[in-house]
Design a protein around this motif. Structure first.
Motif, short mmCIF file in Angstrom:
data_model
loop_
_atom_site.label_atom_id
_atom_site.label_comp_id
_atom_site.label_asym_id
_atom_site.label_seq_id
_atom_site.Cartn_x
_atom_site.Cartn_y
_atom_site.Cartn_z
N LEU A 249 -13.90 11.36 -11.42
CA LEU A 249 -12.85 11.97 -11.94
C LEU A 249 -13.11 11.88 -13.69
CD1 LEU A 249 -10.32 10.38 -9.90
CD2 LEU A 249 -10.24 12.72 -10.39
N PHE B 166 -0.13 10.46 3.09
CA PHE B 166 -1.24 11.32 1.79
C PHE B 166 -1.67 12.46 2.30
CE2 PHE B 166 -3.46 7.12 0.00
CZ PHE B 166 -2.39 6.80 -0.57
N LEU C 114 0.97 -1.27 0.07
CA LEU C 114 -0.16 0.00 0.02
C LEU C 114 0.98 1.34 -0.03
CD1 LEU C 114 -2.81 -0.72 2.53
CD2 LEU C 114 -2.92 -1.08 -0.10
N PHE D 195 -13.98 6.73 -9.51
CA PHE D 195 -13.80 6.67 -11.10
C PHE D 195 -14.64 7.41 -11.76
CE2 PHE D 195 -11.36 2.31 -11.58
CZ PHE D 195 -10.38 3.09 -10.92
N ILE E 214 -8.50 0.70 -4.48
CA ILE E 214 -8.63 2.26 -4.33
C ILE E 214 -7.17 2.90 -4.24
CG2 ILE E 214 -9.99 3.97 -3.07
CD1 ILE E 214 -11.57 2.13 -1.79
N GLY E 215 -6.32 2.50 -3.44
CA GLY E 215 -5.00 3.05 -3.36
C GLY E 215 -4.15 3.40 -4.44
N LEU E 216 -4.50 2.49 -5.41
CA LEU E 216 -3.65 2.57 -6.82
C LEU E 216 -4.27 3.90 -7.37
CD1 LEU E 216 -1.91 1.36 -8.83
CD2 LEU E 216 -4.05 0.57 -9.79
N ALA E 217 -5.56 3.95 -7.53
CA ALA E 217 -6.27 5.04 -8.18
C ALA E 217 -5.83 6.41 -7.48
CB ALA E 217 -7.90 4.95 -8.42
N LEU F 53 -10.76 14.37 -4.05
CA LEU F 53 -9.54 13.83 -3.71
C LEU F 53 -9.53 13.43 -2.02
CD1 LEU F 53 -6.85 14.79 -6.47
CD2 LEU F 53 -7.86 12.40 -6.03
N ILE G 34 -15.38 3.34 -4.94
CA ILE G 34 -14.69 3.28 -6.10
C ILE G 34 -15.40 3.66 -7.22
CG2 ILE G 34 -13.83 1.57 -7.81
CD1 ILE G 34 -12.81 -0.07 -5.50
N ALA H 202 -3.35 7.06 -5.49
CA ALA H 202 -1.92 7.55 -5.64
C ALA H 202 -1.81 8.26 -6.93
CB ALA H 202 -1.02 6.32 -5.37
N ILE H 203 -2.31 7.74 -7.89
CA ILE H 203 -2.23 8.20 -9.35
C ILE H 203 -2.91 9.58 -9.33
CG2 ILE H 203 -2.98 8.11 -11.65
CD1 ILE H 203 -2.33 5.02 -11.51
N PHE H 204 -4.13 9.78 -8.74
CA PHE H 204 -4.85 11.15 -8.70
C PHE H 204 -4.03 11.97 -7.93
CE2 PHE H 204 -7.90 8.18 -10.84
CZ PHE H 204 -7.79 8.81 -11.82
N LEU H 205 -3.50 11.93 -6.65
CA LEU H 205 -2.72 12.73 -5.70
C LEU H 205 -1.36 13.00 -6.79
CD1 LEU H 205 -3.17 11.34 -2.24
CD2 LEU H 205 -4.09 13.36 -3.06
N GLY H 206 -0.97 12.23 -7.31
CA GLY H 206 0.26 12.26 -7.99
C GLY H 206 0.03 13.41 -9.17
N PHE H 207 -1.29 13.27 -9.72
CA PHE H 207 -1.58 14.17 -10.93
C PHE H 207 -1.71 15.55 -10.05
CE2 PHE H 207 -5.49 16.31 -12.11
CZ PHE H 207 -5.12 16.97 -13.23
N ILE I 2 5.30 6.47 -6.56
CA ILE I 2 4.88 7.47 -7.32
C ILE I 2 5.44 8.94 -6.99
CG2 ILE I 2 2.54 8.59 -8.02
CD1 ILE I 2 1.33 6.23 -8.21
N PHE I 3 5.47 9.02 -5.80
CA PHE I 3 5.79 10.32 -5.50
C PHE I 3 7.46 10.61 -5.55
CE2 PHE I 3 1.73 10.03 -3.16
CZ PHE I 3 1.27 11.19 -3.94
N ALA J 152 -6.56 2.95 -14.17
CA ALA J 152 -6.19 4.08 -13.17
C ALA J 152 -5.21 4.92 -14.20
CB ALA J 152 -5.60 3.51 -12.01
N LEU K 38 3.59 1.72 -3.37
CA LEU K 38 2.85 2.12 -4.55
C LEU K 38 3.07 3.77 -4.50
CD1 LEU K 38 1.35 1.75 -7.05
CD2 LEU K 38 -0.71 2.26 -5.29
N ALA K 39 2.56 4.48 -3.22
CA ALA K 39 2.24 5.90 -3.17
C ALA K 39 3.72 6.31 -3.20
CB ALA K 39 1.77 6.09 -1.96
#
Lengths: 304, 304, 304, 304, 304
Positions: free
Chosen positions: C252, B249, A59, C249, B60-63, B215, C245, B65-70, A66-67, C65, A62-63
């Motif tokens: 966004l 986060f 968990l 999804f 959820i964590g994956l999505a 987010l 979820i 992380a990607i959107f926080l990254g964005f 990415i960061f 994602a 992953l974050a």
């Protein structure tokens, strides 16, 4: 900047020059040592089993990836922007020399030569200002009057541009150069000011410190806790895996630290001296000089 | 802007200055408290077992992380664009001073000095407008007439540029400056207008609010539900892991909030005052003044 | 554009204004309903157990994602590019007013004022063309002759630029303005044409439709099948997780739909009217007018 | 370019126009067929159980998704850059018409009209060159002499720009246009050359072929082996999941293939004909013509 | 550059030309061999079971994929930037030819032709300098005097630009060309200097070597250890999966290596010779020559 070929085959693992390993060896060693202790006590601390599993690490991992990836891209962009500024310096110095010699040199070859030599001094001055090293290169290209003027100045590179402009305005007023060509030369001088301010911006504005701190902390906690999460599934190979992961994470983090300010004297920094030498060669060649110095060569695979 | 070295070794975990932790301490504390309660009651709410597992959290964590990254990249780009605008301000102020002194200063040194001092005032005015602080700096660089004119204006920075232009047009009509050089100076004034409007755009246009809200909500629900998903696999270490994840986060989210508008007075904001001081020093040096103020130094690692 | 502070603490979950939730409530409700039914029948359809597990969802979820992230970045870039175009409009209008008043206004103040008022009309015309709303704002800033001319035109904004150019060329031929300054003004008019065509490009060229369709389909199938994959591991909390979820999804995805064309009248669209008002204030201030309208204020947190 | 609204609700799954499905139906069908066979034989090949599990697919799937995402972004950037070039074409054609009519049209309206009509021909010529379609549109806007000249040329669009320049230089030498305005027009012609070379670059330089081949191979092997990895955990739903995953991967891959060269005649390609029509309308309107053609309308949701 | 269609259907797996496979065959073979040995001994080394599971590989694999993705994007950006520089070369050569022939060619057609032929020589010189191949193409387009001058020069391309400028300044001084058009031509020459320095920057500044080394090491260790992690779950299919993963990782890594310096003679490098030929055709066509060479055609799908 390190200039070397990628070592082939198994020698890849034993290359030392250019590796970031020596900068992070204590940190990796610490995590490996902790992982070894955790392995020996089977994940117990004072007889209490730490109940971590790999799940939290996937968990967080992953974050974190990415960061760290974001921080990496941001610092690489700074490094590459720094290189582009020095590329612009090369472009503008060559173009200024071309314009000055063609358009001003027809009517006033002496002033034209003075101006071109000032450009070489500008490159050296900028390099030393960015690297905070004492300047012993620019004086050779400046008149004594210019040297005195610079010594009194709060911003030596900018003062030099002003001197170039002032003489140019005089030549334009005396019609030794067309006003429109003079304006073109001023544009290129402004581009030099852009290079200077762009480099100062990169040097003076690190990434927001809170990012760096947050990512360092999370990465370190991740690697320190990781052995507890792995011990139950991978047993005695835990230290190996922790070593590999912390080498990757700390390594990328440290490269990012190193290239955040790309104008220093570390191995991955930009070869400002070699670029200055290139400019010196090209501009003295344009002036018709023939005793040109050779291009700077890498010393132990490292170009300064 | 925080200027400090990265704390080495174990002191990394105890650095306070520059940390985002104090801004999110209540949120992290809330999630850790909930995680502790969940741990104590073994994931039961009113005697009913909550049947969550880690699986939904990895989905959820994956999505997330990607959107926080964005969102992170988007706000960092705003911060860095803000810094580039202020870098352009430096470039253009220095270049304007160079052009004005060289080309206008030959025939009309008095007007040239007035114009250069107006540029210093422009930088101070822009800073105070962006920071919404009362301006007490610009008056020192403006004539009384200019001060009156600005007081009546709906857009003080733009009014100042118009005043510079007006005097310039007059000098050009009287041929105290070549029209082509005058046009060059006008280009640089337009670049100042570009800096102003660029900063206003960043200040006045936050990220679409729905992003931020979506987010925030997902991140908070994620961290609040997480203990139920972890308790069965990692037991009493749940609060520790939840704390680490919510620190990461919430921390990244809060840094993004903070740098979304980079012109304020928070620690990670841009050092506009230091840049203004730098411009003031350079331009007064160009005018030949010698009683220059020192560059602004960081106070408690923080440069304003 | 929504202008409001982020609601603190628990009120975060009950904020309605600015939330995308009301636009996707039926879709989220559908998936939650299906998830509830699946939970009640324990994942059976007509007595046949659907043998899905979480595994396929982690395989698809990752790709989904990443590609939603890609679509998000692409539409956000369009939104921000639209904003930059309107920032350029502000810059160029202010700079044009400055140049026209300083350089043309000396010899022909009447024409200068006409030209500046035409710029205000340009901004209003462009806004109404992009929003496809009836224009009732521009007429106040145009002469009757201009109004007739525009009414006959296939491209009203471009016709206005041509009118400005034509009068400028006449003034330049009569030497009421220097040709070089006239050329500068033409450059800025070209920049206005750039703003217009840039906005038309964003408005008229959506993302390739196949992307949108593919991602919508995959996202919907993912959320519809998800309950079958979760029911065996998380039991009665399935509807909650599916709701969270699908909220993330679909939310966004819908924000991306909304900001793909940023010039409309939805809450997350750009505040074109406020920008036009700002330009109107600044340009009328430059003309010396004093009965200026106030800046546009947000209505219910929404700036138009 | 496909212009249609997103189909609402369940009709989403039955939309055919604009879907990429018909281009990948054989590939998806192949993987689904294989998945069905694998399901029927319970993952056995010639009585030998294939011992794959989902694990390898999550390891490869991640890398695959990231690299497909990279290729997607790269091709989308090409598509959008192509659109920007055609936006620039619009800007420069309108601005050239404005400049030519205002500054050249005062002294030589006949030549001005000829030049503007040449610009319309330029747009049509460029479109046909990029699409490799026979040109029957440009002749209507060219004099017989121009047509002969173009027929002999190795680069017809560039020859047209040279013709415009040549006549312009003559007009400038005869002072029917100010040299400075002539220089501005030359700048815009260079911008047209930039559009042409930019489009040629995109058309003539595909992504490095090795990328495409590597990603195609990995994606196909992934989808072909996937049923063996899923059969033991999700049983008879394997073909459904394999179908969904291969639809997503092959679909995104095929869209990327399609928009890599955005100037063709496929549905997701750019509407060059509609842009040419727009330019034709605007420029003929600028010339004062009144029998303007209507803007091009989409045929079956598709704008060419 | 490889120019070929994507092979359809099953032939995809047997395409050799354009594949990166032959460059990484030994590395992939090594990992597959190790995987086969590991499979045969059931993950034992000297009778000791290596206790790895897939878990560490999913932790490292994620980070690895993100960082390989970062390196990929960075090298692709370099490749595409290189291509853009050569596109700029095309633009500027065509525009220079247009400007020189129209504005200088009226009064001095002989010098104009000399200058245009020098541009063709510039393109050839730059190509050979970047590829480090002996130049036998430029001499055909240069006068004997120019050839002597270049032979003495430290920077031949730059010396050629200076020669163009010098003759231009003379023509401008003699009013055979308007100073403003001369300034425009100088701008385009500066753009050529920009192309040269931009290409030198890409060629001379590889990615920071520490990145490359770190990623190579981690990727190799990952693939070497992977069989131990997979053997217990996927048994005899381990070598197949290891082969596929190492093919993907090493393949992408090697493509990135290959396009890092895009100016060489490898298959994925840029077709500099074809671009030079295109420039030669266009410029000789502009000079009215008729014995033009044909465009360069791909040899075995490869355009040089």
């Amino acid at each position: 900047m390190i200039i070397r070929d990628r070592p082939p085959g198994w020698r890849l693992f034993f290359a030392v020059r250019g590796s970031i390993l020596h900068r992070i060896k204590w940190e990796v060693l610490t995590t490996v040592t902790i992982a070894t202790i955790v392995t020996l006590v089977h994940g117990r601390v004072f007889e209490i089993k730490v109940t971590l599993t790999p799940i939290p690490f996937s968990l967080i991992g992953l974050a974190l990836a990415i960061f760290l990836g974001f921080r990496n891209s941001a610092t690489y962009d700074r490094w590459w922007e720094g290189r582009r500024h020095w590329g612009d310096l090369t472009i503008q110095c060559r173009s200024l020399a071309r314009l000055i010699l063609a358009h001003l040199g027809r009517a006033d070859p002496v002033l034209a030569a003075v101006q071109v030599r000032r450009l070489i001094a500008f490159a050296h001055l900028l390099r030393h200002a960015l690297r905070e090293t004492p300047d012993q290169d620019s004086a050779a290209f400046l008149s004594p009057a210019d040297q005195v003027m610079l010594a009194d100045s709060a911003n030596r590179t900018d003062a030099l541009l002003r001197a170039i402009s002032r003489d140019l305005a005089e030549a334009s007023a005396a019609r030794r150069i067309e006003p429109i060509q003079c304006a073109r030369i001023e544009d290129a001088l402004t581009a030099l000011a852009r290079v200077q301010a762009g480099c100062e911006r990169i040097k003076g504005t690190p990434l927001p410190f809170s990012y760096t701190l947050l990512l360092h902390r999370t990465a370190h906690l991740y690697c320190l806790l990781l052995p507890f999460g792995l011990i139950d599934s991978i047993g005695y190979t835990t230290p190996l895996v922790v070593g590999l992961i912390s080498y990757t994470f700390f390594g990328l983090d440290t490269i990012a630290d190193e290239i955040e300010n790309p104008f220093g004297l570390l191995p991955n920094h930009l070869p400002l001296e070699a670029i200055c030498r290139r400019i010196e060669i090209d501009l003295r060649d344009a002036l018709g000089e023939t005793d040109l110095p050779p291009p700077l060569a890498p010393v132990e695979s490292c170009l300064m």
